[in-house]
Scaffold this active site. Structure first.
Site, PDB file in Angstrom:
ATOM      1  N   ASP A  30       0.855  -1.188   0.000  1.00  0.00           N
ATOM      2  CA  ASP A  30       0.000   0.000   0.000  1.00  0.00           C
ATOM      3  C   ASP A  30       0.887   1.233   0.000  1.00  0.00           C
ATOM      4  O   ASP A  30       1.839   1.343   0.783  1.00  0.00           O
ATOM      5  CB  ASP A  30      -0.917  -0.037   1.239  1.00  0.00           C
ATOM      6  CG  ASP A  30      -2.047   0.976   1.166  1.00  0.00           C
ATOM      7  OD1 ASP A  30      -1.761   2.187   0.993  1.00  0.00           O
ATOM      8  OD2 ASP A  30      -3.212   0.572   1.300  1.00  0.00           O
ATOM      9  N   ASN A  85     -12.664  -2.719   3.197  1.00  0.00           N
ATOM     10  CA  ASN A  85     -13.538  -1.553   3.294  1.00  0.00           C
ATOM     11  C   ASN A  85     -14.541  -1.639   2.148  1.00  0.00           C
ATOM     12  O   ASN A  85     -14.157  -1.895   0.994  1.00  0.00           O
ATOM     13  CB  ASN A  85     -12.728  -0.260   3.180  1.00  0.00           C
ATOM     14  CG  ASN A  85     -11.791  -0.066   4.354  1.00  0.00           C
ATOM     15  OD1 ASN A  85     -12.134  -0.412   5.486  1.00  0.00           O
ATOM     16  ND2 ASN A  85     -10.611   0.481   4.106  1.00  0.00           N
ATOM     17  N   GLY A  91     -14.716   3.801   4.266  1.00  0.00           N
ATOM     18  CA  GLY A  91     -13.308   4.068   3.987  1.00  0.00           C
ATOM     19  C   GLY A  91     -12.811   3.554   2.652  1.00  0.00           C
ATOM     20  O   GLY A  91     -11.619   3.648   2.362  1.00  0.00           O
ATOM     21  N   GLN A  92     -13.701   2.987   1.831  1.00  0.00           N
ATOM     22  CA  GLN A  92     -13.240   2.502   0.521  1.00  0.00           C
ATOM     23  C   GLN A  92     -13.008   3.683  -0.410  1.00  0.00           C
ATOM     24  O   GLN A  92     -13.888   4.540  -0.574  1.00  0.00           O
ATOM     25  CB  GLN A  92     -14.262   1.542  -0.102  1.00  0.00           C
ATOM     26  CG  GLN A  92     -13.741   0.877  -1.372  1.00  0.00           C
ATOM     27  CD  GLN A  92     -14.681  -0.181  -1.939  1.00  0.00           C
ATOM     28  OE1 GLN A  92     -15.826  -0.331  -1.482  1.00  0.00           O
ATOM     29  NE2 GLN A  92     -14.200  -0.913  -2.940  1.00  0.00           N
ATOM     30  N   SER A  93     -11.820   3.732  -0.986  1.00  0.00           N
ATOM     31  CA  SER A  93     -11.490   4.821  -1.909  1.00  0.00           C
ATOM     32  C   SER A  93     -11.145   4.302  -3.300  1.00  0.00           C
ATOM     33  O   SER A  93     -11.162   5.063  -4.266  1.00  0.00           O
ATOM     34  CB  SER A  93     -10.318   5.646  -1.360  1.00  0.00           C
ATOM     35  OG  SER A  93      -9.185   4.828  -1.181  1.00  0.00           O
ATOM     36  N   HIS A  98     -10.229  -5.198  -2.819  1.00  0.00           N
ATOM     37  CA  HIS A  98      -8.878  -5.362  -2.276  1.00  0.00           C
ATOM     38  C   HIS A  98      -8.950  -5.689  -0.809  1.00  0.00           C
ATOM     39  O   HIS A  98      -9.752  -5.131  -0.072  1.00  0.00           O
ATOM     40  CB  HIS A  98      -8.011  -4.121  -2.526  1.00  0.00           C
ATOM     41  CG  HIS A  98      -8.617  -2.838  -2.043  1.00  0.00           C
ATOM     42  ND1 HIS A  98      -9.607  -2.190  -2.750  1.00  0.00           N
ATOM     43  CD2 HIS A  98      -8.391  -2.095  -0.941  1.00  0.00           C
ATOM     44  CE1 HIS A  98      -9.958  -1.081  -2.106  1.00  0.00           C
ATOM     45  NE2 HIS A  98      -9.240  -1.001  -0.986  1.00  0.00           N
ATOM     46  N   LEU A  99      -8.080  -6.598  -0.414  1.00  0.00           N
ATOM     47  CA  LEU A  99      -7.979  -7.036   0.972  1.00  0.00           C
ATOM     48  C   LEU A  99      -6.712  -6.424   1.561  1.00  0.00           C
ATOM     49  O   LEU A  99      -5.605  -6.674   1.073  1.00  0.00           O
ATOM     50  CB  LEU A  99      -7.915  -8.574   0.999  1.00  0.00           C
ATOM     51  CG  LEU A  99      -7.781  -9.251   2.355  1.00  0.00           C
ATOM     52  CD1 LEU A  99      -8.883  -8.825   3.325  1.00  0.00           C
ATOM     53  CD2 LEU A  99      -7.787 -10.769   2.177  1.00  0.00           C
ATOM     54  N   HIS A 100      -6.904  -5.599   2.597  1.00  0.00           N
ATOM     55  CA  HIS A 100      -5.745  -5.030   3.287  1.00  0.00           C
ATOM     56  C   HIS A 100      -5.157  -6.091   4.225  1.00  0.00           C
ATOM     57  O   HIS A 100      -5.891  -6.703   5.007  1.00  0.00           O
ATOM     58  CB  HIS A 100      -6.164  -3.844   4.167  1.00  0.00           C
ATOM     59  CG  HIS A 100      -6.650  -2.636   3.428  1.00  0.00           C
ATOM     60  ND1 HIS A 100      -5.842  -1.535   3.199  1.00  0.00           N
ATOM     61  CD2 HIS A 100      -7.856  -2.330   2.900  1.00  0.00           C
ATOM     62  CE1 HIS A 100      -6.560  -0.597   2.567  1.00  0.00           C
ATOM     63  NE2 HIS A 100      -7.772  -1.053   2.372  1.00  0.00           N
TER      64      HIS A 100
HETATM   65  P1  DGP Z   1      -9.349   1.698   0.500  1.00  0.00           P
HETATM   66  O1  DGP Z   1      -9.289   3.036   1.169  1.00  0.00           O
HETATM   67  O2  DGP Z   1      -9.834   0.595   1.428  1.00  0.00           O
HETATM   68  O3  DGP Z   1     -10.113   1.740  -0.789  1.00  0.00           O
HETATM   69  O4  DGP Z   1      -7.850   1.335   0.164  1.00  0.00           O
HETATM   70  C1  DGP Z   1      -7.188   1.823  -0.953  1.00  0.00           C
HETATM   71  C2  DGP Z   1      -5.741   1.850  -0.632  1.00  0.00           C
HETATM   72  O5  DGP Z   1      -5.035   2.009  -1.841  1.00  0.00           O
HETATM   73  C3  DGP Z   1      -5.300   2.996   0.292  1.00  0.00           C
HETATM   74  O6  DGP Z   1      -4.853   2.457   1.530  1.00  0.00           O
HETATM   75  C4  DGP Z   1      -4.168   3.673  -0.445  1.00  0.00           C
HETATM   76  C5  DGP Z   1      -3.841   2.707  -1.561  1.00  0.00           C
HETATM   77  N1  DGP Z   1      -3.436   3.310  -2.807  1.00  0.00           N
HETATM   78  C6  DGP Z   1      -4.045   4.354  -3.436  1.00  0.00           C
HETATM   79  N2  DGP Z   1      -3.420   4.623  -4.600  1.00  0.00           N
HETATM   80  C7  DGP Z   1      -2.393   3.723  -4.690  1.00  0.00           C
HETATM   81  C8  DGP Z   1      -1.403   3.481  -5.687  1.00  0.00           C
HETATM   82  O7  DGP Z   1      -1.315   4.128  -6.732  1.00  0.00           O
HETATM   83  N3  DGP Z   1      -0.519   2.469  -5.444  1.00  0.00           N
HETATM   84  C9  DGP Z   1      -0.593   1.716  -4.291  1.00  0.00           C
HETATM   85  N4  DGP Z   1       0.323   0.761  -4.133  1.00  0.00           N
HETATM   86  N5  DGP Z   1      -1.527   1.908  -3.342  1.00  0.00           N
HETATM   87  C10 DGP Z   1      -2.415   2.906  -3.554  1.00  0.00           C
END
Ligand code: DGP
Length: 112
Positions: A30, A85, A91-93, A98-100
């Site tokens: 991340d 999320n 909090g999903q963006s 995707h699984l954190h």
């Molecule tokens: P969520 O907020 O649950 O949708 O998680 C999305 C995650 O994606 C957030 O923790 C930050 C990460 N993220 C956003 N843009 C990028 C990217 O360009 N590359 C990587 N490796 N992670 C990213």
């Protein structure tokens, strides 16, 4: 899918710090790390969230979890937190399932 950030990372069009790759999943670090290990495990195919993936392809959802466990083990952790999320308010963006995988520090409860 066009204009999906994680589809582009899966396709290699945008660089990702890959840690584990399988036939159906890709795991990369991340960019906005919240723990010593913070990895995202995503299906290669585009689904908006975990429930959509589960409905369409239960085996692929299960593989996200087994991949996450393999990532934690490879990073040296028995204890880890897995988070999906779902929806902006949760909090999903990025709207590609995707699984954190978070590990390497004590986790508090409830989450923020
Ligand atoms: P969520 O907020 O649950 O949708 O998680 C999305 C995650 O994606 C957030 O923790 C930050 C990460 N993220 C956003 N843009 C990028 C990217 O360009 N590359 C990587 N490796 N992670 C990213």
């Amino acid at each position: 899918m066009e204009d999906c950030l994680f589809c582009k990372i899966v396709a290699g069009e945008i660089p990702g710090d890959m840690v584990h790759v399988t036939e159906h999943t890709v795991a990369f670090r991340d960019l906005n790390s919240q723990a010593p290990t913070h990895v995202l495990v995503v299906p290669r195919d585009h689904y908006t969230n975990a429930a959509e993936l589960a409905a369409a392809d239960p085996a692929a959802l299960a593989e996200l979890v087994t991949t996450a466990a393999a990532v934690a083990t490879a990073e040296g952790y028995d204890d880890y937190r897995l988070v999906f999320n779902t929806g902006a308010e949760a909090g999903q963006s990025v709207f590609h399932t995707h699984l954190h995988v978070l590990a390497g520090r004590p986790m508090t409860w409830p989450p923020g």
